[in-house]
Design a protein around this motif. Structure first.
Motif, PDB file in Angstrom:
ATOM      1  N   GLY A 360       0.793  -1.239   0.000  1.00 60.53           N
ATOM      2  CA  GLY A 360       0.000   0.000   0.000  1.00 60.53           C
ATOM      3  C   GLY A 360       0.817   1.277   0.000  1.00 60.53           C
ATOM      4  O   GLY A 360       0.260   2.367   0.101  1.00 60.53           O
ATOM      5  N   PHE A 361       2.147   1.162  -0.121  1.00 61.22           N
ATOM      6  CA  PHE A 361       3.026   2.349  -0.133  1.00 61.22           C
ATOM      7  C   PHE A 361       2.609   3.285  -1.272  1.00 61.22           C
ATOM      8  O   PHE A 361       2.380   2.855  -2.393  1.00 61.22           O
ATOM      9  CB  PHE A 361       4.479   1.892  -0.340  1.00 61.22           C
ATOM     10  N   LEU A 362       2.502   4.581  -0.958  1.00 64.71           N
ATOM     11  CA  LEU A 362       2.111   5.568  -1.979  1.00 64.71           C
ATOM     12  C   LEU A 362       3.330   6.365  -2.422  1.00 64.71           C
ATOM     13  O   LEU A 362       4.141   6.790  -1.585  1.00 64.71           O
ATOM     14  CB  LEU A 362       1.063   6.518  -1.408  1.00 64.71           C
ATOM     15  N   ALA A 363       3.474   6.543  -3.742  1.00 65.08           N
ATOM     16  CA  ALA A 363       4.634   7.273  -4.263  1.00 65.08           C
ATOM     17  C   ALA A 363       4.189   8.239  -5.349  1.00 65.08           C
ATOM     18  O   ALA A 363       3.263   7.951  -6.106  1.00 65.08           O
ATOM     19  CB  ALA A 363       5.654   6.291  -4.826  1.00 65.08           C
ATOM     20  N   HIS A 364       4.861   9.396  -5.415  1.00 68.15           N
ATOM     21  CA  HIS A 364       4.514  10.380  -6.443  1.00 68.15           C
ATOM     22  C   HIS A 364       5.023   9.958  -7.820  1.00 68.15           C
ATOM     23  O   HIS A 364       4.456  10.318  -8.839  1.00 68.15           O
ATOM     24  CB  HIS A 364       5.084  11.751  -6.078  1.00 68.15           C
ATOM     25  N   THR A 365       6.149   9.215  -7.820  1.00 68.39           N
ATOM     26  CA  THR A 365       6.695   8.777  -9.112  1.00 68.39           C
ATOM     27  C   THR A 365       6.669   7.252  -9.192  1.00 68.39           C
ATOM     28  O   THR A 365       6.743   6.566  -8.168  1.00 68.39           O
ATOM     29  CB  THR A 365       8.158   9.255  -9.295  1.00 68.39           C
ATOM     30  N   PHE A 366       6.589   6.758 -10.414  1.00 70.16           N
ATOM     31  CA  PHE A 366       6.552   5.308 -10.616  1.00 70.16           C
ATOM     32  C   PHE A 366       7.915   4.704 -10.269  1.00 70.16           C
ATOM     33  O   PHE A 366       8.958   5.289 -10.530  1.00 70.16           O
ATOM     34  CB  PHE A 366       6.216   5.001 -12.083  1.00 70.16           C
ATOM     35  N   ALA A 367       7.897   3.526  -9.644  1.00 72.94           N
ATOM     36  CA  ALA A 367       9.153   2.837  -9.316  1.00 72.94           C
ATOM     37  C   ALA A 367       8.988   1.351  -9.624  1.00 72.94           C
ATOM     38  O   ALA A 367       7.903   0.794  -9.461  1.00 72.94           O
ATOM     39  CB  ALA A 367       9.490   3.031  -7.844  1.00 72.94           C
ATOM     40  N   TRP A 368      10.071   0.740 -10.073  1.00 71.49           N
ATOM     41  CA  TRP A 368      10.018  -0.699 -10.372  1.00 71.49           C
ATOM     42  C   TRP A 368      10.092  -1.524  -9.104  1.00 71.49           C
ATOM     43  O   TRP A 368       9.664  -2.665  -9.078  1.00 71.49           O
ATOM     44  CB  TRP A 368      11.145  -1.095 -11.329  1.00 71.49           C
ATOM     45  N   GLN A 369      10.691  -0.928  -8.062  1.00 73.08           N
ATOM     46  CA  GLN A 369      10.767  -1.632  -6.766  1.00 73.08           C
ATOM     47  C   GLN A 369      10.122  -0.752  -5.702  1.00 73.08           C
ATOM     48  O   GLN A 369      10.408   0.451  -5.634  1.00 73.08           O
ATOM     49  CB  GLN A 369      12.223  -1.913  -6.382  1.00 73.08           C
ATOM     50  N   CYS A 370       9.268  -1.367  -4.874  1.00 69.47           N
ATOM     51  CA  CYS A 370       8.596  -0.600  -3.825  1.00 69.47           C
ATOM     52  C   CYS A 370       9.599  -0.213  -2.727  1.00 69.47           C
ATOM     53  O   CYS A 370      10.271  -1.094  -2.179  1.00 69.47           O
ATOM     54  CB  CYS A 370       7.460  -1.432  -3.222  1.00 69.47           C
ATOM     55  N   PRO A 371       9.706   1.067  -2.391  1.00 71.14           N
ATOM     56  CA  PRO A 371      10.627   1.464  -1.314  1.00 71.14           C
ATOM     57  C   PRO A 371      10.155   0.959   0.049  1.00 71.14           C
ATOM     58  O   PRO A 371      10.935   0.864   0.979  1.00 71.14           O
ATOM     59  CB  PRO A 371      10.584   2.997  -1.344  1.00 71.14           C
ATOM     60  N   GLY A 372       8.853   0.625   0.150  1.00 77.03           N
ATOM     61  CA  GLY A 372       8.318   0.164   1.431  1.00 77.03           C
ATOM     62  C   GLY A 372       8.620  -1.301   1.692  1.00 77.03           C
ATOM     63  O   GLY A 372       9.271  -1.649   2.676  1.00 77.03           O
TER      64      GLY A 372
END
Ligand SMILES: [Zn+2]
Length: 393
Positions: A360-372
């Motif tokens: 459910g981590f929310l990010a402003h930019t798309f990422a291939w790996q979830c930082p959460g």
């Protein structure tokens, strides 16, 4: 904190209880264990002391106990874990190192101590030593998978992608399917090589990434970038075409780049392509890219008409914000239009975020790996407010 204080008192008591309850066998062990109760008593009183020097002395005494009686090992593990939980890593390391090096202990016990020692190093930030400890743990029977998984985590954290690939390949031999992860590790290597202008190496890594996972949109997108770097737009178009065919949901991520290449030969086709991608995905990033390009490739009224139509067909705050920005740009003296553009842009950014499907981590930019949660490919390629309306689902 209260729990830890309770633990601090409980562990030594259990430690002592474990010893005293074995009193039945005491006579048989009497000679071998002579002096243990004395070490216990001293160790307990020193451990309960606030003086760090005395607490260190307590460890010496407990080590002496296990030297005399290996059957107390479980209680030593509990003590070692207590030290680690309290952030007293040097003490935990000392205790676990001692257990690892006791050749007379059963292999199972030494493996457990090695796992604890590796965790001590990891938690204390000594990654080099943690790596070495996990490598040794992988040599113990039945502990290879957990050791290699921990190593893979360390190499990803340190961005040591080559080692991550090697470790993942070792893990695959145990039956784990890691083709998604391996492909991304090669993409990371390709990115690094591209940053150092080493196109040949970057291309090799992309080939390896596609070998591991032929439909990886990230690897195909990188292949397109490398083709553009090499002045081969047709190869780039072919790679983007593969993404659209194999993973159409990822089309919004590459639409602007692809449209720019198409526009070099046919601007009308490029604009139609952007309209089509927007119609399918509802991606405001595509809408923004389309409107900006239409203003240049055609004219401002064409762009405004498209933005107005987009808002009508797919009403959203983000689409409204695109229209407001267009109006503000058309008339720079209109203060109200400028203010409305600023407010809607700010508000829409708050809602338009990518969300990890796993944690459910929310990010402003798309990422291939979830930082959460550190999972790969866990972000859908559309923002939360767009995903519900897209025609892919
Ligand atoms: Zn996540």
């Amino acid at each position: 904190m209260e729990f830890e204080l309770w633990y601090l008192i409980a562990v030594p008591i259990l430690f002592a209880a474990g010893w005293w309850l074995r009193g039945v066998d005491f006579k048989q062990h009497k000679k071998a264990t002579e002096g243990i109760d004395e070490h216990y008593a001293k160790g307990l009183s020193l451990l309960l002391s606030d003086d760090p020097v005395k607490a260190d002395k307590a460890i010496d005494l407990f080590i002496e106990v296990v030297r005399l009686d290996p059957e107390t090992i479980e209680l030593h593990h509990a003590l070692g874990n207590l030290f680690r939980r309290r952030g007293q890593f040097d003490r935990a390391i000392r205790l676990h190192s001692f257990l690892v090096n006791r050749a007379e202990l059963p292999e199972k016990e030494r493996a457990l101590a090695m796992a604890e020692l590796a965790l001590d190093y990891l938690k204390s930030g000594m990654y080099d030593r943690a790596e070495s400890a996990y490598e040794q743990l992988a040599g113990f029977k039945g502990r290879e998978v957990e050791a290699l998984e921990a190593l893979m985590h360390i190499y990803c954290t340190e961005r040591e992608w080559k080692k991550a690939v090697e470790t993942a390949e070792r893990l695959q031999k145990s039956g784990k399917d890691l083709h998604v992860e391996i492909s991304h590790y090669y993409c990371e290597l390709a990115n690094l090589a591209r940053c150092t202008k080493d196109a040949a190496r970057a291309s090799e890594f992309v080939t390896s990434a596609l070998k591991a996972n032929p439909d990886n949109p990230r690897a195909l997108s990188l292949a397109a970038d490398l083709a553009l770097d090499a002045g081969k737009p047709q190869d780039a178009l072919a790679a983007w075409g593969q993404i659209e065919k194999a993973k159409p949901a990822y089309a919004p991520l590459i639409a602007a780049k692809k449209a720019d290449v198409m526009a070099e030969t046919d601007k009308a086709a490029a604009m139609k392509y952007l309209k089509d991608v927007f119609a399918q995905s509802g991606s405001v990033d595509v809408l923004t890219a389309a409107v900006a390009r239409m203003s240049v490739w055609a004219d401002a009224p064409t762009a405004a008409a498209f933005a107005g139509e987009a808002l009508k067909n797919r009403p959203s705050l983000s689409a409204f914000s695109v229209l407001c920005n267009l109006r503000a740009k058309a008339d720079p003296d209109d203060e109200q239009a400028k203010l409305l553009a600023e407010v809607t842009t700010k508000q829409s950014k708050h809602f338009a975020r990518y969300q990890c499907t796993h944690c459910g981590f929310l990010a402003h930019t798309f990422a291939w790996q979830c930082p959460g949660c550190e999972r790969w490919d866990s972000f859908p390629p559309l923002r939360v407010d767009e995903a519900k309306k897209a025609s892919y689902h």
